[in-house]
Enzyme design. Structure first.
Site, PDB file in Angstrom:
ATOM      1  N   GLU A 124       0.958  -1.018   0.608  1.00  0.00           N
ATOM      2  CA  GLU A 124      -0.192  -0.075  -0.459  1.00  0.00           C
ATOM      3  C   GLU A 124       1.194   1.229  -0.034  1.00  0.00           C
ATOM      4  O   GLU A 124       2.168   1.559   0.525  1.00  0.00           O
ATOM      5  CB  GLU A 124      -1.038  -0.094   1.203  1.00  0.00           C
ATOM      6  CG  GLU A 124      -1.442  -1.024   1.498  1.00  0.00           C
ATOM      7  CD  GLU A 124      -1.775  -0.924   2.943  1.00  0.00           C
ATOM      8  OE1 GLU A 124      -2.057  -0.013   3.689  1.00  0.00           O
ATOM      9  OE2 GLU A 124      -3.289  -2.297   3.456  1.00  0.00           O
ATOM     10  N   LYS A 126       2.206   4.618   1.542  1.00  0.00           N
ATOM     11  CA  LYS A 126       2.499   4.943   2.654  1.00  0.00           C
ATOM     12  C   LYS A 126       1.948   6.558   3.001  1.00  0.00           C
ATOM     13  O   LYS A 126       3.180   7.370   2.051  1.00  0.00           O
ATOM     14  CB  LYS A 126       4.272   5.164   3.026  1.00  0.00           C
ATOM     15  CG  LYS A 126       3.552   5.300   4.459  1.00  0.00           C
ATOM     16  CD  LYS A 126       5.793   4.890   4.945  1.00  0.00           C
ATOM     17  CE  LYS A 126       5.441   4.901   6.342  1.00  0.00           C
ATOM     18  NZ  LYS A 126       5.337   6.894   6.945  1.00  0.00           N
ATOM     19  N   ASP A 128       1.578  10.240   3.125  1.00  0.00           N
ATOM     20  CA  ASP A 128       2.319  11.457   4.598  1.00  0.00           C
ATOM     21  C   ASP A 128       1.414  12.571   4.826  1.00  0.00           C
ATOM     22  O   ASP A 128       1.499  13.446   4.301  1.00  0.00           O
ATOM     23  CB  ASP A 128       3.729  12.037   3.842  1.00  0.00           C
ATOM     24  CG  ASP A 128       4.565  12.438   5.296  1.00  0.00           C
ATOM     25  OD1 ASP A 128       4.363  12.755   5.957  1.00  0.00           O
ATOM     26  OD2 ASP A 128       5.409  13.521   4.165  1.00  0.00           O
ATOM     27  N   TYR A 236      -6.173   2.779   6.152  1.00  0.00           N
ATOM     28  CA  TYR A 236      -5.717   1.754   6.101  1.00  0.00           C
ATOM     29  C   TYR A 236      -5.699   0.414   7.168  1.00  0.00           C
ATOM     30  O   TYR A 236      -5.213  -0.611   7.738  1.00  0.00           O
ATOM     31  CB  TYR A 236      -3.948   2.196   5.440  1.00  0.00           C
ATOM     32  CG  TYR A 236      -3.353   2.889   6.566  1.00  0.00           C
ATOM     33  CD1 TYR A 236      -3.587   2.281   7.969  1.00  0.00           C
ATOM     34  CD2 TYR A 236      -3.960   4.237   5.740  1.00  0.00           C
ATOM     35  CE1 TYR A 236      -2.888   3.848   8.776  1.00  0.00           C
ATOM     36  CE2 TYR A 236      -2.865   5.550   7.073  1.00  0.00           C
ATOM     37  CZ  TYR A 236      -2.320   4.642   8.603  1.00  0.00           C
ATOM     38  OH  TYR A 236      -1.447   5.555   9.355  1.00  0.00           O
ATOM     39  N   LYS A 325      11.095   3.276   2.198  1.00  0.00           N
ATOM     40  CA  LYS A 325      10.423   4.264   2.550  1.00  0.00           C
ATOM     41  C   LYS A 325      11.653   5.333   1.082  1.00  0.00           C
ATOM     42  O   LYS A 325      12.567   4.120   0.601  1.00  0.00           O
ATOM     43  CB  LYS A 325      11.945   5.115   3.057  1.00  0.00           C
ATOM     44  CG  LYS A 325      10.913   5.558   4.772  1.00  0.00           C
ATOM     45  CD  LYS A 325      10.114   5.387   4.912  1.00  0.00           C
ATOM     46  CE  LYS A 325       9.814   7.059   5.186  1.00  0.00           C
ATOM     47  NZ  LYS A 325      10.328   7.194   6.248  1.00  0.00           N
ATOM     48  N   CYS A 419      34.805  38.839   7.048  1.00  0.00           N
ATOM     49  CA  CYS A 419      33.256  39.366   6.891  1.00  0.00           C
ATOM     50  C   CYS A 419      32.241  40.045   5.863  1.00  0.00           C
ATOM     51  O   CYS A 419      32.829  41.071   6.369  1.00  0.00           O
ATOM     52  CB  CYS A 419      33.322  39.979   8.261  1.00  0.00           C
ATOM     53  SG  CYS A 419      31.706  39.412   8.865  1.00  0.00           S
ATOM     54  N   CYS A 422      31.107  43.375   8.291  1.00  0.00           N
ATOM     55  CA  CYS A 422      31.581  44.195   8.929  1.00  0.00           C
ATOM     56  C   CYS A 422      33.360  44.423   8.408  1.00  0.00           C
ATOM     57  O   CYS A 422      33.723  45.035   8.882  1.00  0.00           O
ATOM     58  CB  CYS A 422      32.246  43.423  10.257  1.00  0.00           C
ATOM     59  SG  CYS A 422      32.787  42.296  11.209  1.00  0.00           S
ATOM     60  N   CYS A 442      34.282  35.484  12.107  1.00  0.00           N
ATOM     61  CA  CYS A 442      34.255  36.664  11.430  1.00  0.00           C
ATOM     62  C   CYS A 442      35.094  36.903  13.088  1.00  0.00           C
ATOM     63  O   CYS A 442      35.004  36.289  13.899  1.00  0.00           O
ATOM     64  CB  CYS A 442      33.154  37.221  11.517  1.00  0.00           C
ATOM     65  SG  CYS A 442      33.207  39.021  12.721  1.00  0.00           S
ATOM     66  N   CYS A 448      30.835  43.663  15.369  1.00  0.00           N
ATOM     67  CA  CYS A 448      30.332  43.146  13.793  1.00  0.00           C
ATOM     68  C   CYS A 448      28.974  43.487  13.633  1.00  0.00           C
ATOM     69  O   CYS A 448      28.143  42.186  14.972  1.00  0.00           O
ATOM     70  CB  CYS A 448      30.985  41.511  13.193  1.00  0.00           C
ATOM     71  SG  CYS A 448      29.546  41.222  12.263  1.00  0.00           S
TER      72      CYS A 448
END
Ligand code: IVH
Length: 699
Positions: A124, A126, A128, A236, A325, A419, A422, A442, A448
């Site tokens: 069957e 599955k 979700d 089911y 799955k 960074c 900054c 950074c 900063c």
């Protein structure tokens, strides 16, 4: 800390406003305490709010209306769903990911039953969604419940009645007296897209996937809202059924459900061999993208019910069924750019900006690239066509680059060495063993702006100070307006910056009431529990658990600060930190570094002028219940529930609201119900209040 005006100095208008606000806060705290089991303020802080509320009413008797909280006893009745105990538990399925595992499953069944060849199986899809149990008595739907923890779910009867295809009355004359039909509630892709469109238009949060859409719709307290979000159902399985069972096989039961007018899935097939089963798996997988609803695999079940009964269960999964799955869903799209995000601790995280693409019903436009090594390993370049994968709720990932589609002239990506926000150097640290960290950070932590904003977001977040009304968006806006730069600024907002309210109203479009509400929710957090306060500081490696360890060990913020500041030079202080159970060397170093940094010292001093963390009671670790998980249930004679909980926690125990395999001990009083039954099923030790007192040496 800002002192509230003495009650006697208020006029009626001020008193009424404060009384109303306090009432709302107290009700919210009651709800969090009694219904969510997740208080956000200490008992002392709660009492302070209550006392102020009562003082206002004493000074202004006109505030003491019939719906005042002072006239109510205990908590409001729960607004949540009624609990339903499942007569037959709703268990889950074991998973198979590879084809070999399906063969192994079949071999196990054959061996267990001592057969020569495989019995019939049914395959069957599955679905979700969320599983639900519908109880029909005399053919009429009388109750619907969610799965919950498998033993106890929530009563969602009114909401299930809004699903048109679920019959209120079963068709046919020969339905069992009692029939619990089990199946999946789900939302179609089309309805999910329309729902998200409405959410977007209303400025509400976008939902991640149809399952979340269905869960949200089913758990609405108002069935009218559920009715606006169309749900569907596939039957089911079954739970409690009065004998005799209407069929001898799973496939026969599905036919019976169909005859009763219940919706069942069409893609089921009885299979006689592993090859048959795998062929059906591939057939269902081929249909997957055109079904219009999410499925995440195929369930194989032994078809004959008497064989199912013989096979039974191993812990919480049946021996007679397995879920095979599907692999995560994939798609290809073009990578348009790589954005570097700067986190609270300075980590630079690359995020791929993609041409939006539908992957299994969800539109994806970002994917994680993890770190610079990952980009180099996959040789991801801007303009590349990439294969992406989305599995469940996880952030989409880039699997590979389709090199043959690379545009001419695409250059290898150069990860920034500074960074992007900054401009400070961004470096990769090396540990004592000389290993380079994969994360580039950074180094301008105190200058900063990106780190400052992220720190503020963390400070206000739900598990930290939980300042309502100061979400990520507001913090970003307030920061760029210059209204808030540090945590201390948040608390000074109402008092220090006289223009703050005007700025909020004029530039951020806040109404007067929202400004007042915001200021009030900030006020309500001036006495945070110590563990939350420590967590809120955002020290590296100090998550909620380590914050709690530090809070429990030191009891007060002052003690923590003094010891850690000494620890850099003082052996004994260092040894004390090393002795805290569970706190690793990286966490200890991070705490010591944090308190040794002069800028942090200043920032903390400023913050502690505004905020007073509530001390935490020291916890014993040598008591007979230390480290044990305990559930209290039923009524108590010698003390209140709160008191016994606090007593247990003081003795180092963890108190939980629900019974699970992790529970060590149940203390049950008269009237204990479902928790006690479950504890018996799980074979957990059960004692009464007297025995509890004896055990902890108080009886
Ligand atoms: S049978 C004893 N059949 O999958 C197990 N479950 O992982 C009874 N599910 O909680 C479940 N489609 O929510 C079964 N055709 C199907 C299913 C299905 C989806 C869900 C269900 C269950 C979960 C187990």
């Amino acid at each position: 800390m800002k002192k509230p005006k003495p009650v006697g100095d208020l006029n009626l208008r001020e008193a009424r406003a404060e009384h109303e606000k306090l009432g709302a806060d107290i009700s919210e705290h009651d709800k969090r305490y009694y219904q969510d089991d997740a208080p956000v303020v200490s008992d002392a802080e709660y009492d302070r709010l209550r006392r102020r509320y009562e003082a206002l009413e004493q000074a202004f008797p006109e505030l003491s209306t019939p719906d005042s909280l002072t006239r109510k006893v205990g908590a409001k009745p729960s607004e949540k769903f009624k609990k339903v105990r499942h007569k037959v538990p709703m268990l889950s399925l074991g998973n198979a990911f590879a084809e070999e595992e399906v063969g192994e499953f079949v071999a196990r069944v054959i061996r267990f039953l001592g057969l020569q060849k495989p019995p019939d199986f049914i395959a069957e899809p599955k679905i979700d969604g969320l599983s639900c149990s519908l109880r029909y008595e005399g053919g009429t739907l009388v109750q619907a419940a969610t799965r919950g923890d498998g033993y106890e779910g929530e009563d969602v009867t009114a909401n299930i009645r809004t699903i048109k295809e679920v019959p209120q009355k079963l068709k046919g004359a020969h339905t069992p007296d009692v029939l619990e039909v089990r199946g999946e509630v789900y939302m179609t892709h089309a309805d999910f897209a329309a729902l998200n469109e409405r959410q977007r238009a209303a400025g509400k949060p976008i939902l991640a996937n149809p399952r979340n859409g269905a869960a949200g719709a089913l758990r609405q307290l108002d069935p009218k809202i559920t009715a606006e979000r169309p749900l569907h159902f596939f039957a089911y399985s079954w739970g409690d059924v009065s004998m005799p069972l209407p069929a001898k096989t799973q496939s026969g039961m599905l036919d019976f459900f169909r005859r009763c007018g219940l919706p069942t899935n069409e893609l089921t097939k009885v299979c006689r061999s592993v090859d048959d089963m795998l062929a059906q798996y591939r057939a269902i997988e081929a249909e997957r993208s055109s079904l219009g609803y999410d499925i995440d695999g195929v369930v194989y079940k032994v078809d004959a019910v008497d064989l199912q009964d013989r096979l039974g269960f191993v812990s919480r999964t049946p021996r007679w069924a397995v879920a095979h799955k599907f692999p995560a869903e994939q798609a290809t799209t073009v990578l348009r750019g790589i954005e570097i995000q700067v986190g609270r601790t300075g980590a630079l995280t690359p995020v791929a900006r993609l041409d939006p693409i539908n992957v299994g019903g969800v539109v994806v436009s970002n994917a994680t690239l993890h770190n610079e090594d990952e980009i180099a390993r996959k040789d991801v370049r801007i303009g590349d066509t990439v294969r992406i994968q989305r599995a469940g709720d996880v952030i989409p990932q880039i699997l590979e680059v389709l090199k043959e589609k690379r545009p001419r002239g695409a250059k290898p990506y150069e990860f920034p060495q500074v960074c992007p926000v900054c401009g400070s150097a961004a470096v990769r640290e090396t540990d004592e063993k000389g290993n380079e960290d994969v994360v580039r950070r950074c180094t301008g932590s105190l200058i900063c702006p990106a780190q400052a904003v992220e720190r503020l977001k963390h400070f206000c977040s739900r598990n930290a100070l939980d300042i309502e009304g100061l979400g990520d968006k507001q913090i970003e806006a307030f920061f760029s307006e210059g209204l808030i730069r540090t945590a201390a600024d948040i608390f000074a907002l109402a008092t220090r910056d006289a223009k703050a309210a005007t700025k909020l109203t004029e530039r951020e479009g806040y109404g007067e009431t929202s400004v007042r509400n915001l200021f009030a929710s900030i006020e309500a957090r001036r006495h945070p529990p110590l563990n939350r306060f420590i967590y809120a500081l955002g020290i590296r490696h100090i998550g909620e658990t380590n914050a709690r360890r530090l809070a429990r060990h030191f009891g007060t913020f002052d003690a923590l600060r003094k010891t850690t500041m000494k620890a850099a030079a003082d052996f004994e202080a260092r040894a004390e930190l090393d002795s805290i159970g569970g706190l690793g060397p990286a966490a200890i170093k991070a705490v010591v570094d944090f308190f040794a940094e002069p800028h942090n010292e200043q920032a903390l001093d400023a913050l502690l002028k505004e905020v007073t963390p509530e001390p935490m009671e020291a916890v014993e670790t040598s008591s007979p219940v230390a480290g044990k998980t305990i559930v209290f249930t039923g009524s108590l004679e010698k003390m209140t529930r709160e008191e016994i909980k606090a007593q247990a926690e003081r003795l180092g125990a963890k108190v939980s609201g629900s019974v699970s395999s992790k529970t060590d001990l149940i203390v049950a009083g008269p009237g204990a119900g479902s928790k006690l039954n479950k504890a018996r099923e799980l074979g957990i030790e059960i004692i009464d209040e007297m025995a509890w007192l004896k055990r902890i040496g108080a009886g």
